[in-house]
Design a protein around this motif. Structure first.
Motif, PDB file in Angstrom:
ATOM      1  N   GLU A 116      13.787  -4.150   4.094  1.00  0.00           N
ATOM      2  CA  GLU A 116      14.419  -5.164   3.244  1.00  0.00           C
ATOM      3  C   GLU A 116      13.469  -5.618   2.135  1.00  0.00           C
ATOM      4  O   GLU A 116      13.906  -5.913   1.012  1.00  0.00           O
ATOM      5  N   GLN A 117      12.172  -5.657   2.452  1.00  0.00           N
ATOM      6  CA  GLN A 117      11.193  -6.046   1.433  1.00  0.00           C
ATOM      7  C   GLN A 117      10.962  -4.933   0.415  1.00  0.00           C
ATOM      8  O   GLN A 117      10.804  -5.188  -0.777  1.00  0.00           O
ATOM      9  N   ILE A 118      10.958  -3.695   0.889  1.00  0.00           N
ATOM     10  CA  ILE A 118      10.615  -2.558   0.038  1.00  0.00           C
ATOM     11  C   ILE A 118      11.787  -2.096  -0.822  1.00  0.00           C
ATOM     12  O   ILE A 118      11.603  -1.636  -1.950  1.00  0.00           O
ATOM     13  N   GLN A 119      12.993  -2.218  -0.298  1.00  0.00           N
ATOM     14  CA  GLN A 119      14.165  -1.610  -0.938  1.00  0.00           C
ATOM     15  C   GLN A 119      14.315  -1.897  -2.440  1.00  0.00           C
ATOM     16  O   GLN A 119      14.636  -0.975  -3.209  1.00  0.00           O
ATOM     17  N   PRO A 120      14.083  -3.135  -2.918  1.00  0.00           N
ATOM     18  CA  PRO A 120      14.303  -3.389  -4.347  1.00  0.00           C
ATOM     19  C   PRO A 120      13.473  -2.491  -5.270  1.00  0.00           C
ATOM     20  O   PRO A 120      13.890  -2.224  -6.403  1.00  0.00           O
ATOM     21  N   ASP A 121      12.304  -2.053  -4.809  1.00  0.00           N
ATOM     22  CA  ASP A 121      11.425  -1.244  -5.654  1.00  0.00           C
ATOM     23  C   ASP A 121      11.345   0.218  -5.233  1.00  0.00           C
ATOM     24  O   ASP A 121      10.568   0.979  -5.818  1.00  0.00           O
ATOM     25  N   TRP A 122      12.136   0.601  -4.218  1.00  0.00           N
ATOM     26  CA  TRP A 122      12.028   1.971  -3.723  1.00  0.00           C
ATOM     27  C   TRP A 122      13.114   2.832  -4.356  1.00  0.00           C
ATOM     28  O   TRP A 122      14.301   2.489  -4.311  1.00  0.00           O
ATOM     29  N   PRO A 123      12.742   3.965  -4.932  1.00  0.00           N
ATOM     30  CA  PRO A 123      13.702   4.779  -5.678  1.00  0.00           C
ATOM     31  C   PRO A 123      14.634   5.633  -4.821  1.00  0.00           C
ATOM     32  O   PRO A 123      15.666   6.101  -5.288  1.00  0.00           O
TER      33      PRO A 123
ATOM     34  N   GLU B 241       0.807  -1.209   0.000  1.00  0.00           N
ATOM     35  CA  GLU B 241       0.000   0.000   0.000  1.00  0.00           C
ATOM     36  C   GLU B 241       0.851   1.275   0.000  1.00  0.00           C
ATOM     37  O   GLU B 241       0.338   2.370  -0.259  1.00  0.00           O
ATOM     38  N   ILE B 242       2.143   1.142   0.287  1.00  0.00           N
ATOM     39  CA  ILE B 242       3.019   2.312   0.317  1.00  0.00           C
ATOM     40  C   ILE B 242       3.341   2.732  -1.111  1.00  0.00           C
ATOM     41  O   ILE B 242       3.799   1.945  -1.928  1.00  0.00           O
ATOM     42  N   ASP B 243       3.081   3.991  -1.423  1.00  0.00           N
ATOM     43  CA  ASP B 243       3.269   4.520  -2.774  1.00  0.00           C
ATOM     44  C   ASP B 243       4.743   4.848  -3.018  1.00  0.00           C
ATOM     45  O   ASP B 243       5.303   5.732  -2.372  1.00  0.00           O
ATOM     46  N   PRO B 244       5.407   4.143  -3.942  1.00  0.00           N
ATOM     47  CA  PRO B 244       6.833   4.392  -4.198  1.00  0.00           C
ATOM     48  C   PRO B 244       7.080   5.536  -5.169  1.00  0.00           C
ATOM     49  O   PRO B 244       8.220   5.815  -5.518  1.00  0.00           O
TER      50      PRO B 244
ATOM     51  N   LYS C 104       6.226   8.780  -4.781  1.00  0.00           N
ATOM     52  CA  LYS C 104       6.230  10.121  -4.210  1.00  0.00           C
ATOM     53  C   LYS C 104       7.610  10.776  -4.243  1.00  0.00           C
ATOM     54  O   LYS C 104       7.741  11.969  -4.056  1.00  0.00           O
ATOM     55  N   GLY C 105       8.638   9.972  -4.435  1.00  0.00           N
ATOM     56  CA  GLY C 105       9.984  10.524  -4.514  1.00  0.00           C
ATOM     57  C   GLY C 105      10.495  11.100  -3.219  1.00  0.00           C
ATOM     58  O   GLY C 105      11.380  11.957  -3.216  1.00  0.00           O
ATOM     59  N   LYS C 106       9.943  10.665  -2.107  1.00  0.00           N
ATOM     60  CA  LYS C 106      10.346  11.186  -0.806  1.00  0.00           C
ATOM     61  C   LYS C 106      11.207  10.160  -0.065  1.00  0.00           C
ATOM     62  O   LYS C 106      11.222   8.983  -0.393  1.00  0.00           O
ATOM     63  N   ARG C 107      11.921  10.656   0.952  1.00  0.00           N
ATOM     64  CA  ARG C 107      12.614   9.735   1.839  1.00  0.00           C
ATOM     65  C   ARG C 107      11.561   8.952   2.621  1.00  0.00           C
ATOM     66  O   ARG C 107      10.606   9.532   3.149  1.00  0.00           O
ATOM     67  N   LEU C 108      11.731   7.644   2.711  1.00  0.00           N
ATOM     68  CA  LEU C 108      10.770   6.796   3.399  1.00  0.00           C
ATOM     69  C   LEU C 108      11.270   6.501   4.802  1.00  0.00           C
ATOM     70  O   LEU C 108      12.386   5.997   4.991  1.00  0.00           O
ATOM     71  N   ALA C 109      10.448   6.811   5.809  1.00  0.00           N
ATOM     72  CA  ALA C 109      10.783   6.548   7.203  1.00  0.00           C
ATOM     73  C   ALA C 109       9.825   5.496   7.745  1.00  0.00           C
ATOM     74  O   ALA C 109       8.613   5.722   7.815  1.00  0.00           O
ATOM     75  N   LEU C 110      10.356   4.337   8.103  1.00  0.00           N
ATOM     76  CA  LEU C 110       9.567   3.235   8.638  1.00  0.00           C
ATOM     77  C   LEU C 110       9.741   3.202  10.149  1.00  0.00           C
ATOM     78  O   LEU C 110      10.870   3.182  10.647  1.00  0.00           O
TER      79      LEU C 110
END
Length: 321
Positions: free
Chosen positions: A303-310, A279-282, A284-290
């Motif tokens: 670790e799951q998100i990193q491959p698709d996060w810009p 559900e997290i929108d990749p 937005k071009g923002k820094r992602l803070a989990l």
């Protein structure tokens, strides 16, 4: 007779080694079970200055392994209480108790004032914050962790590989002493080994404990170990930040449920279950803070998100914010 006569008789110590101990500045992060044996041993050995950092208070459920405290200490701040005990043990020592948790904000300044750091916090976030900070500043770090009937202690940074070089991935288990249990003597053994490793570093004993890891199994009463002097530093590491370091431009994700955390870690946070990371929108071009309680769920999610996060992904642990 000098209070240090028994140890200065050792050729590894002597008058020169005792002088090095009296000049040493040691930072101990965490004043619980691991620190219970480590702190009095360091104070007794004549370490000149010790700074103890811990934001928690003494709790009855922890006294079985935090043996530096008594029942009368329950509710009192750990750092200040244990600092007073160390001063009572050795009036020559300069002991400071900081009643605050370690964060990515205060770590650089606190670490820079010490010659060697002991990680007694038994916290994922604190351990990696300390490792990253010590690696950047060339400071030796003695880090340990205990769970159930086993634990480990190792010497990192200060010219040797960091904690991330040995443990580059998120831990498999999210268990803690509160959820999985722990026996006091296991913590005592590991904490005493931390003190010994710290003394070895200060005295310059060979082989150096930096680049060495020791594991102890209390069930079999056996210890094993290995050296990791040539372990490479991993790339693309996830940094731990404090809540105050988050920016309005960040995309902040609260991984805890409303039952676990009625108030999100940040006013701009969006709740997303770890099972619904899609559900997290990749875009937005923002820094992602989990964000989560200890940082472990955030790390696994990253670790799951990193491959698709810009962009950049950072982690926030509420326990160290």
């Amino acid at each position: 007779m000098s209070r240090y006569a028994r140890q200065t008789r050792l050729p590894e110590v002597g008058a020169q080694g005792q002088a090095r101990l009296s000049e040493a500045r040691v930072l101990v992060v965490g004043a619980g079970g691991l620190a219970a044996p480590a702190l009095p041993l360091l104070a007794g050995a004549g370490v000149g200055q010790m700074t103890i950092m811990d934001g928690d208070s003494v709790d009855l459920s922890n006294l079985h392994r935090q043996t530096f405290f008594s029942e009368a200490d329950c509710g009192q701040p750990k750092a200040e209480t244990v600092a007073a005990r160390c001063r009572a043990l050795n009036g020559e020592a300069d002991v400071i108790g900081l009643n605050q948790p370690l964060t990515s904000e205060n770590a650089p300044g606190t670490v820079s004032q010490a010659d060697i750091i002991l990680d007694c916090a038994d916290s994922y976030a604190a351990s990696y914050i300390l490792s990253d900070t010590c690696l950047a500043r060339g400071k030796p770090l003695i880090s340990a962790s205990v769970l159930g009937l086993s634990g480990y202690v190792g010497g990192f940074c200060g010219g040797g590989p960091s904690l991330r070089a040995v443990f580059p991935d998120a831990p498999d288990s999210g268990a803690s002493c509160a959820t999985a249990g722990v026996l006091g003597p296991v913590v005592g053994v590991i904490g005493a080994m931390q003190a010994q490793m710290a003394l070895n570093v200060i005295l310059g004993l060979d082989p150096s404990p930096l680049g060495q890891l020791v594991q102890y199994d209390a069930r079999t009463l056996r210890s094993t170990g290995f050296r990791f002097d040539d372990a490479p530093e991993p790339g693309n590491c996830f940094r731990f930040l404090s809540t105050s370091q988050l920016k309005d431009t960040d995309q902040i994700i609260e991984l805890r449920s409303s039952q676990e955390a009625p108030v999100p870690i940040h006013s701009n946070a969006t709740r997303v279950s770890p099972d619904n990371l899609h559900e997290i929108d990749p875009n937005k071009g923002k820094r992602l803070a989990l964000c989560c309680a200890t940082g472990l769920r955030a790390w696994r999610a990253a670790e799951q998100i990193q491959p698709d996060w810009p962009g950049e992904i950072v982690l926030v642990a509420a326990s160290t914010s």
